[in-house]
Scaffold this motif. Structure first.
Motif: not given
Length: 290
Positions: A130-136, A138-157
């Motif tokens: 299911s990782c990388g797919g989408w769920l609906f 009340w809005t659309m959500f991507k199923i994020e399962c990549d630990p490295q995505s945390i770096i981008a999340t932190v850098e954004a703030i």
């Protein structure tokens, strides 16, 4: 939308991470120091004759774990008052990042986070497929399962790496060009700088195309990203990104306000407009919020 969970495609365009020119050095860091990072956001839009509005906020706690000559190790976690059910719905945090004096940040506890992902997927009744797919919901959500995505999340703030000063360049991932900071206010407690950047139409078209692919997937239809990009190539896009940086007496940026204004006309001629405001603040955890 929870900053710490899954990213809504409708907000992906207007809350992109910022690429700073300065490095995040370990100077002035003390082991055990804690800072609260709060992000508040609001989006208003109009599509043809219909309008929409949404707002929300989320927060992280940053703690200095270690300070070395070559960089600093930081832990990011949910606020201490996060309930057990809310924490169980997250897998990204706590996360430990090493930020070197130069070069990209590295995730220190990737194995621990990967184990949490397995538990989170199982509790949600999903599989790794299911990782990388989408769920609906009340809005659309991507199923994020990549630990490295945390770096981008932190850098954004991240605000510590921002260099505020008259004439300093400012870059944003949603613009092709750099803006120049202008000092608009100065005083004993700090200074304020602003910059205005044009939005990158191709970045907008790509985000809209990715949204089209997500909608098609949710509706069990087939649409490739290449096909979606070809359709969106006919969209007319314009807009600006207005940046305001506020510093303390030491010159450290403690608040960033980012206002993205977007105007678009789709291939069917329907006009669209939206304004997204994001405010990120950094404060010592011991300080009281205003």
């Amino acid at each position: 939308m929870k900053l710490t969970q899954i990213v809504a495609v409708t907000a992906a365009l207007l809350a992109g991470p910022v690429t700073a020119w300065a490095s995040d050095h370990a100077a002035h860091r003390i082991v055990g120091d804690e800072r609260e990072i709060v992000r508040r956001y609001e989006t208003s839009g109009r599509n043809g004759s219909s309008s929409s509005n949404s707002r929300g906020s989320d927060a992280l706690l940053e703690r200095v774990v270690a300070v070395r000559d070559d960089g600093v190790e930081l832990e990011y976690d949910l606020p201490k008052n996060t309930s057990a059910p809310d924490r169980a719905r997250q897998w990204q945090f706590p996360a430990r990042l090493f930020k070197p004096s130069s070069g990209p940040a590295k995730l220190v506890n990737a194995d621990e986070i990967d184990a949490r992902i397995d538990a989170w997927i199982k509790a949600a009744g999903l599989t790794r497929a299911s990782c990388g797919g989408w769920l609906f919901t009340w809005t659309m959500f991507k199923i994020e399962c990549d630990p490295q995505s945390i770096i981008a999340t932190v850098e954004a703030i991240d605000l510590r790496s921002l260099r505020a000063g008259e004439g300093e360049p400012y870059r944003d991932i949603e613009s092709r060009v750099s803006g120049m900071l202008t000092r608009t206010q100065a005083g004993p407690r700090g200074e304020t700088y602003t910059a205005l950047l044009p939005i990158d139409p191709d970045a907008v078209r790509r985000t809209r195309a990715e949204g089209d692919v997500a909608v098609a997937q949710i509706m069990d239809k087939t649409l490739t990203l290449d096909d979606a990009l070809r359709r969106r190539a006919r969209d007319t896009i314009s807009g600006t990104i207005a940046i305001t940086l506020e510093t303390d007496a030491a010159g450290t940026v403690w608040r960033r306000t980012r206002v993205t204004t977007l105007e678009a006309v789709g291939s069917d001629g329907t006009p669209e407009s939206s304004t997204h405001t994001e405010i990120v603040t950094h404060r010592a955890a011991s300080e009281q919020r205003p």
